[in-house]
Design a protein around this motif. Sequence first.
Motif, PDB file in Angstrom:
ATOM      1  N   ILE A  46       0.640  -1.278  -0.045  1.00 50.85           N
ATOM      2  CA  ILE A  46       0.052  -0.121  -0.092  1.00 50.85           C
ATOM      3  C   ILE A  46       0.795   1.237   0.165  1.00 50.85           C
ATOM      4  O   ILE A  46       0.555   2.277  -0.602  1.00 50.85           O
ATOM      5  CB  ILE A  46      -1.097  -0.048   1.175  1.00 50.85           C
ATOM      6  CG1 ILE A  46      -2.033  -1.206   1.015  1.00 50.85           C
ATOM      7  CG2 ILE A  46      -1.616   1.441   1.464  1.00 50.85           C
ATOM      8  CD1 ILE A  46      -2.709  -1.494   2.338  1.00 50.85           C
ATOM      9  N   VAL A  47       2.153   1.179   0.791  1.00 54.10           N
ATOM     10  CA  VAL A  47       2.987   2.397   0.820  1.00 54.10           C
ATOM     11  C   VAL A  47       3.447   2.651  -0.831  1.00 54.10           C
ATOM     12  O   VAL A  47       3.456   3.826  -1.005  1.00 54.10           O
ATOM     13  CB  VAL A  47       4.044   2.206   1.763  1.00 54.10           C
ATOM     14  CG1 VAL A  47       5.064   3.205   1.709  1.00 54.10           C
ATOM     15  CG2 VAL A  47       3.610   2.159   3.200  1.00 54.10           C
ATOM     16  N   GLN A  48       3.875   1.448  -1.311  1.00 57.76           N
ATOM     17  CA  GLN A  48       4.278   1.807  -2.544  1.00 57.76           C
ATOM     18  C   GLN A  48       3.298   2.455  -3.581  1.00 57.76           C
ATOM     19  O   GLN A  48       3.526   3.032  -4.648  1.00 57.76           O
ATOM     20  CB  GLN A  48       5.035   0.318  -3.179  1.00 57.76           C
ATOM     21  CG  GLN A  48       5.916  -0.148  -2.286  1.00 57.76           C
ATOM     22  CD  GLN A  48       7.333   0.845  -2.742  1.00 57.76           C
ATOM     23  OE1 GLN A  48       7.701   1.476  -3.812  1.00 57.76           O
ATOM     24  NE2 GLN A  48       8.113   0.763  -1.534  1.00 57.76           N
ATOM     25  N   GLY A  49       1.974   1.886  -3.450  1.00 64.00           N
ATOM     26  CA  GLY A  49       0.825   2.325  -4.334  1.00 64.00           C
ATOM     27  C   GLY A  49       0.699   3.820  -3.995  1.00 64.00           C
ATOM     28  O   GLY A  49       0.440   4.550  -4.996  1.00 64.00           O
ATOM     29  N   ALA A  50       0.675   4.296  -2.747  1.00 66.18           N
ATOM     30  CA  ALA A  50       0.785   5.668  -2.424  1.00 66.18           C
ATOM     31  C   ALA A  50       1.769   6.388  -3.127  1.00 66.18           C
ATOM     32  O   ALA A  50       1.278   7.480  -3.631  1.00 66.18           O
ATOM     33  CB  ALA A  50       0.438   5.903  -0.775  1.00 66.18           C
ATOM     34  N   MET A  61      -4.597   5.651   6.236  1.00 71.57           N
ATOM     35  CA  MET A  61      -5.972   5.625   5.658  1.00 71.57           C
ATOM     36  C   MET A  61      -6.641   4.247   5.611  1.00 71.57           C
ATOM     37  O   MET A  61      -7.699   4.030   5.327  1.00 71.57           O
ATOM     38  CB  MET A  61      -6.147   6.326   4.335  1.00 71.57           C
ATOM     39  CG  MET A  61      -5.767   7.722   4.209  1.00 71.57           C
ATOM     40  SD  MET A  61      -5.760   8.469   2.461  1.00 71.57           S
ATOM     41  CE  MET A  61      -7.497   8.112   1.991  1.00 71.57           C
ATOM     42  N   PHE A  62      -5.528   3.220   6.021  1.00 73.30           N
ATOM     43  CA  PHE A  62      -6.130   1.829   5.787  1.00 73.30           C
ATOM     44  C   PHE A  62      -5.730   1.082   7.112  1.00 73.30           C
ATOM     45  O   PHE A  62      -4.811   0.385   7.144  1.00 73.30           O
ATOM     46  CB  PHE A  62      -5.317   1.345   4.610  1.00 73.30           C
ATOM     47  CG  PHE A  62      -5.307   1.988   3.205  1.00 73.30           C
ATOM     48  CD1 PHE A  62      -6.461   1.639   2.354  1.00 73.30           C
ATOM     49  CD2 PHE A  62      -4.269   2.821   3.093  1.00 73.30           C
ATOM     50  CE1 PHE A  62      -6.480   2.523   1.213  1.00 73.30           C
ATOM     51  CE2 PHE A  62      -4.457   3.619   1.905  1.00 73.30           C
ATOM     52  CZ  PHE A  62      -5.598   3.407   1.018  1.00 73.30           C
ATOM     53  N   PHE A 108      -5.517  -6.368   4.619  1.00 71.44           N
ATOM     54  CA  PHE A 108      -7.037  -6.875   4.189  1.00 71.44           C
ATOM     55  C   PHE A 108      -7.664  -5.864   3.386  1.00 71.44           C
ATOM     56  O   PHE A 108      -8.418  -6.016   2.508  1.00 71.44           O
ATOM     57  CB  PHE A 108      -7.843  -7.123   5.511  1.00 71.44           C
ATOM     58  CG  PHE A 108      -9.267  -7.772   5.158  1.00 71.44           C
ATOM     59  CD1 PHE A 108      -9.556  -8.882   4.383  1.00 71.44           C
ATOM     60  CD2 PHE A 108     -10.382  -6.590   5.189  1.00 71.44           C
ATOM     61  CE1 PHE A 108     -10.988  -9.331   4.089  1.00 71.44           C
ATOM     62  CE2 PHE A 108     -11.480  -7.147   4.876  1.00 71.44           C
ATOM     63  CZ  PHE A 108     -11.816  -8.301   4.410  1.00 71.44           C
ATOM     64  N   ALA A 109      -7.501  -4.628   3.788  1.00 66.26           N
ATOM     65  CA  ALA A 109      -7.973  -3.411   2.918  1.00 66.26           C
ATOM     66  C   ALA A 109      -7.610  -3.847   1.143  1.00 66.26           C
ATOM     67  O   ALA A 109      -8.419  -3.399   0.475  1.00 66.26           O
ATOM     68  CB  ALA A 109      -7.431  -2.339   3.178  1.00 66.26           C
TER      69      ALA A 109
END
Length: 318
Positions: A123-127, A139-140, A145-146
């Motif tokens: 998720i960090v990489q996606g952000a 935010m997750f 699981f998000a």
Amino acid sequence: MANVRCLHKLIRLQKLLLPLNAQSSRIATLQPRPLTFLLSRRYASDNKTSNLDSFRAREEQREKERDAEDTKKEAAGGGGSAGTGTDSQQDEAKQAKVDAIRSKILDAALQHVPQHGWSRQAIVQGAEDSGYPSVVHGMFPEGGFALVSHFNGKCNAELVESLQKKTDDGKQEVENPMDFLVQAVRQRMEMIAPYKAQWPQAMALIAQPQHAPTALAQVLTLVDDICYYSGDRSVDFGWYTRRVGLATIMKMTELYLLQDTSPGHANTWEFLKNRMDEAVQLQMMLSQTEGMTHTFQRSFNSAFVTARNILGLGYNRN
């Protein structure tokens, strides 16, 4: 002699009057003030009371004027309910903006799953790829699981859109319902294939108790959508058996896919078709056994009603 006696009487009378005069002078100093003084004090008191009354009257008048002005503003703006509605619309707009940012980040994070798994790091990489600071992973709160839930929801939506196109939004009759079901499940399983190596981690996250409601809602909604677009509009016993059976077959196929090493997962699709044939045969057998039918009907009905109540889902289609 007479003159002398008169003189003595005059002296005694003077002595008698002198104390009276002195006493009179002292009494005079203690006499009350003139009535005009009392009237002046009463007037001052009355004046203060009058000023207080005037002040109160002015404040009441100002309050009435403010109320009237507020009423005019509310009428011009559509009233208090309109104000509340505006606040609600603003909250919805803000939430929609947050949801859009979340979706953008999670979409970008999916490409990092092969390297980082279903994790916060992905998720960090996606952000960062989306142009947001890495701290937005806050935010997750659901963590990895998000990302799993987002992926399942996205895949389910894509499958339903495909089924809608094939059936003209459910208006076109399906010639072979069983084949339709097989192809639908296969299409959904093929979406998992690119993440096959990391999918056991996703299944572990789905199995956690705190994630059960969301995961169950996604499964139940998906199997109902597939059955609906296959032409299943029934409200009889078959409604339950088909949905429970389809959900079971999907999970069995999902597990088989993880250990299938055949080219193009050919063994998985054969496994899927065989399980679907068995489900049809089982349904035919149950329909011929009245006692078993009632028993299974009560069980399936209780299970689905309980699930709908817990999740707040409605499966009846118009």
